[in-house]
Design an enzyme around this catalytic site. Structure first.
Site, PDB file in Angstrom:
ATOM      1  N   ASP A   9     -11.739  -6.041   6.464  1.00 13.12           N
ATOM      2  CA  ASP A   9     -10.671  -5.160   5.996  1.00 13.12           C
ATOM      3  C   ASP A   9     -11.149  -4.356   4.789  1.00 13.12           C
ATOM      4  O   ASP A   9     -11.050  -3.126   4.787  1.00 13.12           O
ATOM      5  CB  ASP A   9      -9.412  -5.960   5.658  1.00 13.12           C
ATOM      6  CG  ASP A   9      -8.306  -5.084   5.096  1.00 13.12           C
ATOM      7  OD1 ASP A   9      -7.672  -4.355   5.881  1.00 13.12           O
ATOM      8  OD2 ASP A   9      -8.086  -5.103   3.862  1.00 13.12           O
ATOM      9  N   LYS A  67      -6.067   2.967   7.404  1.00 17.68           N
ATOM     10  CA  LYS A  67      -7.289   2.342   7.912  1.00 17.68           C
ATOM     11  C   LYS A  67      -7.062   0.846   8.137  1.00 17.68           C
ATOM     12  O   LYS A  67      -6.250   0.233   7.427  1.00 17.68           O
ATOM     13  CB  LYS A  67      -8.455   2.599   6.942  1.00 17.68           C
ATOM     14  CG  LYS A  67      -8.317   1.914   5.573  1.00 17.68           C
ATOM     15  CD  LYS A  67      -8.873   0.501   5.576  1.00 17.68           C
ATOM     16  CE  LYS A  67      -8.623  -0.196   4.300  1.00 17.68           C
ATOM     17  NZ  LYS A  67      -8.951  -1.637   4.344  1.00 17.68           N
ATOM     18  N   ILE A  75       0.817  -1.201   0.000  1.00 14.10           N
ATOM     19  CA  ILE A  75       0.000   0.000   0.000  1.00 14.10           C
ATOM     20  C   ILE A  75       0.852   1.253   0.000  1.00 14.10           C
ATOM     21  O   ILE A  75       0.496   2.275  -0.588  1.00 14.10           O
ATOM     22  CB  ILE A  75      -0.991   0.002   1.192  1.00 14.10           C
ATOM     23  CG1 ILE A  75      -2.047   1.095   1.019  1.00 14.10           C
ATOM     24  CG2 ILE A  75      -0.254   0.165   2.512  1.00 14.10           C
ATOM     25  CD1 ILE A  75      -2.993   0.890  -0.112  1.00 14.10           C
ATOM     26  N   SER A 109      11.088   0.087   8.696  1.00 12.71           N
ATOM     27  CA  SER A 109      10.509  -1.193   8.313  1.00 12.71           C
ATOM     28  C   SER A 109      11.506  -2.297   8.632  1.00 12.71           C
ATOM     29  O   SER A 109      12.714  -2.113   8.461  1.00 12.71           O
ATOM     30  CB  SER A 109      10.176  -1.207   6.818  1.00 12.71           C
ATOM     31  OG  SER A 109       9.683  -2.469   6.436  1.00 12.71           O
ATOM     32  N   ARG A 110      11.007  -3.429   9.075  1.00 11.63           N
ATOM     33  CA  ARG A 110      11.894  -4.561   9.370  1.00 11.63           C
ATOM     34  C   ARG A 110      12.419  -5.224   8.112  1.00 11.63           C
ATOM     35  O   ARG A 110      13.527  -5.787   8.121  1.00 11.63           O
ATOM     36  CB  ARG A 110      11.145  -5.610  10.200  1.00 11.63           C
ATOM     37  CG  ARG A 110      10.782  -5.181  11.606  1.00 11.63           C
ATOM     38  CD  ARG A 110      10.002  -6.264  12.316  1.00 11.63           C
ATOM     39  NE  ARG A 110       8.749  -6.571  11.609  1.00 11.63           N
ATOM     40  CZ  ARG A 110       7.967  -7.599  11.901  1.00 11.63           C
ATOM     41  NH1 ARG A 110       8.307  -8.441  12.854  1.00 11.63           N
ATOM     42  NH2 ARG A 110       6.849  -7.795  11.224  1.00 11.63           N
TER      43      ARG A 110
END
Length: 307
Positions: free
Chosen positions: A168, A90, A14, A36-37
């Protein structure tokens, strides 16, 4: 005014599809870092955790949180406590109460908190709202059916507790419905859970407005072929259909509104506005409806789901 320096937490599909292009086209923001991992963004500072990002970028103004909802609360608290404005993908959280806590914290810290219901910014939504406000709604029906294998391939988090499952995408429909319809409440629900998953794959929910108007919702995550993202309303002025996730509006079968989609650019325009105006924008109604559907819902076991 100088650009708002923003960092992104959680670099996934996204972000690359929507957030990065929207930020690139918005002169109010300057993307300076990411956390971010498992991924990074070229040309900016990258960190493994939000903690290291907040410590490593002294002049950061805002943070956009794009990780799964089960992990958003802790990250949001850290950002708010550090005095950063926060944009939340969201749904804004895994529970209603945790988001209420974030609203209180943002007010205490004097920073802006934004729950970004992107579907509300679809091009025909406002036109639908104006049409419905000028007439009496007799009934409404929400049909949101799509192919999870197409839109969420091999994403385990959506099937875990708190991942919402078919809600979702369904919460996108609710974000529109709560914007264009009168306030409503859940009266009953039936949720279909695959035998091997902790979140539903389909659901039917009945709502009723305070004025007694019935609203039915149908959710399905196994629809192949054409996808259905539609809201129908039977009114005194005729049949309204808001389709394609809010991109198209038809009245009595005649198309009256259709424009190119620009949901995420509009979201970041709104985020910049509330930062400049020194307030927050967090509507909990869509998330509350999902919570109520789980609370009242009858659980139905169905066959296992495999990608």
């Amino acid at each position: 005014m100088k650009p708002i320096k923003i960092g992104i937490v959680g670099v996934g599909k996204i972000v690359r599809d929507q957030h990065l292009p929207a930020l690139a086209g918005n002169g109010d923001f300057e993307l300076v870092c990411a956390a971010s991992r498992n991924a990074s963004i070229d040309g900016i500072a990258n960190f493994a955790t939000i903690e290291s990002m907040l410590e490593g970028v002294a002049d950061l103004d805002a943070v956009s949180l794009c990780m799964p909802p089960q992990y958003r609360y802790d990250a949001a608290r850290k950002a708010l406590e550090a005095g950063k404005h926060v944009f939340m993908e969201k749904p804004p959280g895994a529970t209603v109460r945790e988001v209420e806590d974030l609203i209180d914290l943002a007010e205490q810290k004097g920073v802006s908190l934004f729950a970004s219901w992107h579907s509300r910014y679809a091009p025909a939504v406002e036109a639908a709202k104006e049409f419905l406000a000028a007439t009496r709604i007799r009934s409404a029906r929400i049909v949101w059916k799509e192919d999870v294998r197409r839109w969420h391939p091999n994403q385990d988090w959506i099937w875990q507790a708190g991942g919402l499952g078919v809600f979702d995408p369904g919460i996108n429909a609710l974000s529109i419905a709560t914007h264009i319809l009168s306030p409503m409440y859940v009266t009953k629900a039936a949720l279909q859970f695959p035998a091997n998953k902790d979140a539903p794959v389909a659901a039917e929910i009945d709502f009723r407005t305070a004025q007694g108007t019935p609203v039915k919702m149908e959710l399905d995550w196994l629809q192949t072929g054409p996808q259905s993202w539609d809201i129908h309303a039977d009114t005194d002025a005729g049949e309204m259909v808001l389709s394609s996730g809010g991109a198209k509006l038809a009245i009595n079968g005649e198309a009256v509104h259709e424009q190119p989609e620009r949901e995420y650019p509009a979201l970041y325009e709104r985020f910049a506005q509330i930062i400049r105006d020194d307030h927050s924008d967090v509507d909990l109604a869509p998330l509350q409806h999902v919570a109520d559907a789980f609370m009242l819902g009858r659980r139905i076991a169905v066959e296992p789901f495999y990608d």
